[in-house]
Design a protein around this motif. Structure first.
Motif, PDB file in Angstrom:
ATOM      1  N   GLU A 198      10.008  -7.203  32.582  1.00 13.84           N
ATOM      2  CA  GLU A 198       9.255  -5.956  32.734  1.00 13.84           C
ATOM      3  C   GLU A 198       9.893  -5.139  33.843  1.00 13.84           C
ATOM      4  O   GLU A 198      10.259  -5.674  34.884  1.00 13.84           O
ATOM      5  CB  GLU A 198       7.815  -6.311  33.102  1.00 13.84           C
ATOM      6  N   THR A 210       9.068  -1.679  36.005  1.00 11.13           N
ATOM      7  CA  THR A 210       8.126  -0.611  36.341  1.00 11.13           C
ATOM      8  C   THR A 210       8.793   0.287  37.369  1.00 11.13           C
ATOM      9  O   THR A 210       9.360  -0.191  38.352  1.00 11.13           O
ATOM     10  CB  THR A 210       6.817  -1.178  36.922  1.00 11.13           C
ATOM     11  N   THR A 211       8.750   1.578  37.121  1.00  6.48           N
ATOM     12  CA  THR A 211       9.364   2.557  38.006  1.00  6.48           C
ATOM     13  C   THR A 211       8.305   3.550  38.457  1.00  6.48           C
ATOM     14  O   THR A 211       7.512   4.018  37.646  1.00  6.48           O
ATOM     15  CB  THR A 211      10.490   3.315  37.277  1.00  6.48           C
ATOM     16  N   ARG A 212       8.298   3.811  39.751  1.00 10.42           N
ATOM     17  CA  ARG A 212       7.388   4.831  40.298  1.00 10.42           C
ATOM     18  C   ARG A 212       8.222   5.886  41.009  1.00 10.42           C
ATOM     19  O   ARG A 212       9.150   5.557  41.737  1.00 10.42           O
ATOM     20  CB  ARG A 212       6.424   4.227  41.314  1.00 10.42           C
ATOM     21  N   LEU A 238       4.478   7.219  36.945  1.00  9.15           N
ATOM     22  CA  LEU A 238       4.733   5.822  36.585  1.00  9.15           C
ATOM     23  C   LEU A 238       5.424   5.735  35.234  1.00  9.15           C
ATOM     24  O   LEU A 238       5.082   6.476  34.308  1.00  9.15           O
ATOM     25  CB  LEU A 238       3.419   5.042  36.496  1.00  9.15           C
ATOM     26  N   ALA A 246       6.895   2.393  32.690  1.00 12.52           N
ATOM     27  CA  ALA A 246       7.034   0.943  32.574  1.00 12.52           C
ATOM     28  C   ALA A 246       7.530   0.574  31.186  1.00 12.52           C
ATOM     29  O   ALA A 246       7.230   1.249  30.196  1.00 12.52           O
ATOM     30  CB  ALA A 246       5.697   0.254  32.852  1.00 12.52           C
ATOM     31  N   TYR A 247       8.283  -0.517  31.138  1.00  8.70           N
ATOM     32  CA  TYR A 247       8.768  -1.074  29.885  1.00  8.70           C
ATOM     33  C   TYR A 247       8.620  -2.584  29.975  1.00  8.70           C
ATOM     34  O   TYR A 247       8.992  -3.196  30.990  1.00  8.70           O
ATOM     35  CB  TYR A 247      10.239  -0.706  29.659  1.00  8.70           C
ATOM     36  N   ARG A 248       8.064  -3.194  28.945  1.00  2.56           N
ATOM     37  CA  ARG A 248       7.921  -4.646  28.892  1.00  2.56           C
ATOM     38  C   ARG A 248       8.477  -5.153  27.562  1.00  2.56           C
ATOM     39  O   ARG A 248       8.155  -4.606  26.511  1.00  2.56           O
ATOM     40  CB  ARG A 248       6.470  -5.066  29.011  1.00  2.56           C
ATOM     41  N   TYR A 284       5.629   0.331  26.174  1.00  5.08           N
ATOM     42  CA  TYR A 284       6.092   1.385  27.071  1.00  5.08           C
ATOM     43  C   TYR A 284       4.864   2.045  27.678  1.00  5.08           C
ATOM     44  O   TYR A 284       3.815   2.118  27.059  1.00  5.08           O
ATOM     45  CB  TYR A 284       6.869   2.468  26.306  1.00  5.08           C
TER      46      TYR A 284
END
Length: 163
Positions: A115, A117-119, A129, A131-133, A155
């Motif tokens: 995963e 996650t970018t902020r 925010l 996010a990709y998992r 996403y």
């Protein structure tokens, strides 16, 4: 013929109406170990409302990196699901299809994934925010005739406000 080859054949999978699978709440323990190179998380949980009486476990390593206004969080994870959990959510019940319910009997299994996650910090209160998992599903899940992919991807894009 093994189950893996049986469930992935081009045989048509015809089902009666599928029953609704109920969701439940899990209760358990989790522990964290923090180090300079990230943190580890270990968790164990059990079905609290006796929907399937199954268990789950989770192990992950998380690492965060801040670059100016950007914050990147990477997680490598593995999740274990007991046979009761997999059979309940991915098994075929006899009233749904007698043939497949006899052919597929679940065992416990491990999903693996990552995963990111970018902020992006706009100011003291607002963040964007993303996010990709990605999760690679265990063979025990993908052997189910209800499943036609070997992975799950999700996403997320949104904003967050801190009070």
């Amino acid at each position: 013929m093994g189950l893996s080859s049986l469930s992935r054949t081009s045989e048509p999978k015809v089902f009666n109406s599928l029953e609704r699978r109920k969701f439940t709440f899990y209760g358990g323990l989790e522990a964290f170990y923090y180090a300079r190179f990230g943190f580890f998380k270990v968790a164990y949980a059990h079905d609290m409302f006796n929907v399937h009486n199954g268990d789950t476990a989770h192990i992950s390593w998380n690492y965060g990196l801040a670059v100016k206004q950007w914050v990147f969080d990477l997680a490598l994870r593995t999740d274990w699901k007991s046979a009761k959990v997999i059979q309940y959510y991915y098994g075929v019940r006899q009233n749904e299809n007698n043939y497949w319910s006899q052919q597929y009997q679940a065992h416990s299994g491990w999903n693996k994934g990552m995963e990111l996650t970018t902020r992006y910090i706009l100011n003291g209160q607002w963040n964007i925010l993303m996010a990709y998992r990605y999760t690679s599903l265990s063979d025990e899940i993908t052997d189910s005739p209800l499943v036609n992919q070997d992975n799950s991807q999700s996403y997320f894009v949104g904003v967050a406000y801190r009070f």
